[in-house]
Design a protein around this motif. Structure first.
Motif, PDB file in Angstrom:
ATOM      1  N   GLY A  22       3.987   0.193  18.230  1.00 53.59           N
ATOM      2  CA  GLY A  22       2.811   1.025  18.110  1.00 53.59           C
ATOM      3  C   GLY A  22       2.708   1.762  16.800  1.00 53.59           C
ATOM      4  N   GLY A  23       3.759   1.751  16.024  1.00 49.77           N
ATOM      5  CA  GLY A  23       3.764   2.431  14.746  1.00 49.77           C
ATOM      6  C   GLY A  23       3.154   1.604  13.640  1.00 49.77           C
ATOM      7  N   SER A  24       3.247   2.136  12.427  1.00 47.41           N
ATOM      8  CA  SER A  24       2.619   1.514  11.274  1.00 47.41           C
ATOM      9  C   SER A  24       3.573   1.467  10.097  1.00 47.41           C
ATOM     10  CB  SER A  24       1.364   2.287  10.846  1.00 47.41           C
ATOM     11  OG  SER A  24       0.384   2.298  11.865  1.00 47.41           O
ATOM     12  N   LEU A  25       3.375   0.481   9.248  1.00 46.68           N
ATOM     13  CA  LEU A  25       4.063   0.362   7.974  1.00 46.68           C
ATOM     14  C   LEU A  25       3.090  -0.200   6.959  1.00 46.68           C
ATOM     15  CD1 LEU A  25       7.518  -1.230   8.918  1.00 46.68           C
ATOM     16  CD2 LEU A  25       7.156   1.085   8.038  1.00 46.68           C
ATOM     17  N   ARG A  26       3.328   0.111   5.702  1.00 46.81           N
ATOM     18  CA  ARG A  26       2.561  -0.491   4.627  1.00 46.81           C
ATOM     19  C   ARG A  26       3.508  -1.158   3.649  1.00 46.81           C
ATOM     20  NH1 ARG A  26      -1.337   1.901  -0.153  1.00 46.81           N
ATOM     21  NH2 ARG A  26       0.720   2.598  -0.923  1.00 46.81           N
ATOM     22  N   LEU A  27       3.314  -2.445   3.456  1.00 46.72           N
ATOM     23  CA  LEU A  27       4.098  -3.209   2.503  1.00 46.72           C
ATOM     24  C   LEU A  27       3.361  -3.307   1.182  1.00 46.72           C
ATOM     25  CD1 LEU A  27       5.281  -6.201   4.734  1.00 46.72           C
ATOM     26  CD2 LEU A  27       6.287  -3.914   4.498  1.00 46.72           C
ATOM     27  N   SER A  28       4.120  -3.321   0.106  1.00 43.68           N
ATOM     28  CA  SER A  28       3.559  -3.480  -1.225  1.00 43.68           C
ATOM     29  C   SER A  28       4.230  -4.644  -1.923  1.00 43.68           C
ATOM     30  CB  SER A  28       3.750  -2.207  -2.059  1.00 43.68           C
ATOM     31  OG  SER A  28       3.096  -1.104  -1.477  1.00 43.68           O
ATOM     32  N   CYS A  29       3.482  -5.322  -2.762  1.00 42.27           N
ATOM     33  CA  CYS A  29       4.002  -6.417  -3.564  1.00 42.27           C
ATOM     34  C   CYS A  29       3.458  -6.280  -4.968  1.00 42.27           C
ATOM     35  CB  CYS A  29       3.614  -7.764  -2.964  1.00 42.27           C
ATOM     36  SG  CYS A  29       4.080  -9.178  -3.989  1.00 42.27           S
ATOM     37  N   PHE A  73       3.637 -13.664 -16.324  1.00 44.34           N
ATOM     38  CA  PHE A  73       2.414 -14.326 -16.763  1.00 44.34           C
ATOM     39  C   PHE A  73       1.529 -14.574 -15.556  1.00 44.34           C
ATOM     40  CE2 PHE A  73      -0.002 -18.200 -17.869  1.00 44.34           C
ATOM     41  CZ  PHE A  73      -0.733 -17.676 -18.916  1.00 44.34           C
ATOM     42  N   LEU A  74       0.448 -13.830 -15.469  1.00 49.38           N
ATOM     43  CA  LEU A  74      -0.411 -13.869 -14.293  1.00 49.38           C
ATOM     44  C   LEU A  74      -1.688 -14.677 -14.504  1.00 49.38           C
ATOM     45  CD1 LEU A  74      -0.077 -10.147 -13.168  1.00 49.38           C
ATOM     46  CD2 LEU A  74       1.372 -12.105 -12.594  1.00 49.38           C
ATOM     47  N   LYS A  86      -3.360  -2.859 -10.929  1.00 51.52           N
ATOM     48  CA  LYS A  86      -1.923  -2.665 -10.785  1.00 51.52           C
ATOM     49  C   LYS A  86      -1.185  -3.955 -10.474  1.00 51.52           C
ATOM     50  CE  LYS A  86      -2.360   2.084  -9.081  1.00 51.52           C
ATOM     51  NZ  LYS A  86      -2.054   3.014  -7.958  1.00 51.52           N
ATOM     52  N   ASN A  87      -1.921  -5.051 -10.348  1.00 52.03           N
ATOM     53  CA  ASN A  87      -1.323  -6.333  -9.978  1.00 52.03           C
ATOM     54  C   ASN A  87      -0.480  -6.202  -8.715  1.00 52.03           C
ATOM     55  OD1 ASN A  87      -2.398  -7.839 -12.203  1.00 52.03           O
ATOM     56  ND2 ASN A  87      -0.864  -6.872 -13.516  1.00 52.03           N
ATOM     57  N   THR A  88      -1.047  -5.532  -7.748  1.00 49.43           N
ATOM     58  CA  THR A  88      -0.325  -5.221  -6.533  1.00 49.43           C
ATOM     59  C   THR A  88      -1.155  -5.597  -5.313  1.00 49.43           C
ATOM     60  OG1 THR A  88       0.871  -3.402  -7.587  1.00 49.43           O
ATOM     61  CG2 THR A  88       0.791  -3.406  -5.193  1.00 49.43           C
ATOM     62  N   VAL A  89      -0.486  -6.141  -4.324  1.00 51.88           N
ATOM     63  CA  VAL A  89      -1.094  -6.477  -3.042  1.00 51.88           C
ATOM     64  C   VAL A  89      -0.412  -5.663  -1.961  1.00 51.88           C
ATOM     65  CG1 VAL A  89      -1.476  -8.304  -1.350  1.00 51.88           C
ATOM     66  CG2 VAL A  89      -1.779  -8.773  -3.773  1.00 51.88           C
ATOM     67  N   TYR A  90      -1.186  -5.226  -0.987  1.00 51.56           N
ATOM     68  CA  TYR A  90      -0.678  -4.398   0.088  1.00 51.56           C
ATOM     69  C   TYR A  90      -0.921  -5.070   1.426  1.00 51.56           C
ATOM     70  CZ  TYR A  90      -1.155  -0.963  -3.656  1.00 51.56           C
ATOM     71  OH  TYR A  90      -1.088  -0.298  -4.858  1.00 51.56           O
TER      72      TYR A  90
END
Length: 116
Positions: free
Chosen positions: A15-22, A27-28, A76-80
């Motif tokens: 039932g809880g929550s977490l947030r992942l970051s990547c 070279f993108l 930020k070149n970041t995915v959540y």
């Protein structure tokens, strides 16, 4: 080449929550899609969610629809991955993924454990 670094995993009660970051670095150029996969011990790696860099079009596995939300910050070149209403069956190592036309890249993974 592309390097991916995941963070945000941990132990949470059902039932809880977490947030992942990547965070992506290197070279993108030509990197069109990023996403999240997960793998539990003894099971194959499975898709969780993907998002396109241009347009932000998303795709979700049926098991997480309505509970997980993928988003990105291109500056930020970041995915959540926001994970709500977590269930014990969500327990797995979560891997960040990035795709170019001829290549796929993976992070080292971050453990998510959901207790009942």
């Amino acid at each position: 080449q592309v390097q991916l670094m995941e963070s945000g995993g941990g132990l949470v009660q059902a039932g809880g929550s977490l947030r992942l970051s990547c965070a992506a670095s290197g070279f993108l150029g030509g990197l069109n899609v990023m996403g999240w996969y997960r793998q539990a011990p003894g099971k194959e790696r499975e898709l969780v969610a993907t998002i396109t860099r241009a347009g932000g079009r998303t795709n979700y596995a049926d098991a997480v629809k309505g509970r997980f939300t993928i988003s990105r910050d291109n500056a930020k070149n970041t995915v959540y991955l926001q994970m709500n209403s977590l269930k014990p069956e969500d327990t797995a190592v979560y891997y960040c993924n990035a795709e170019k036309q001829y290549s796929m890249y993976w992070g080292q993974g971050t453990q998510v454990t959901v207790s009942s």
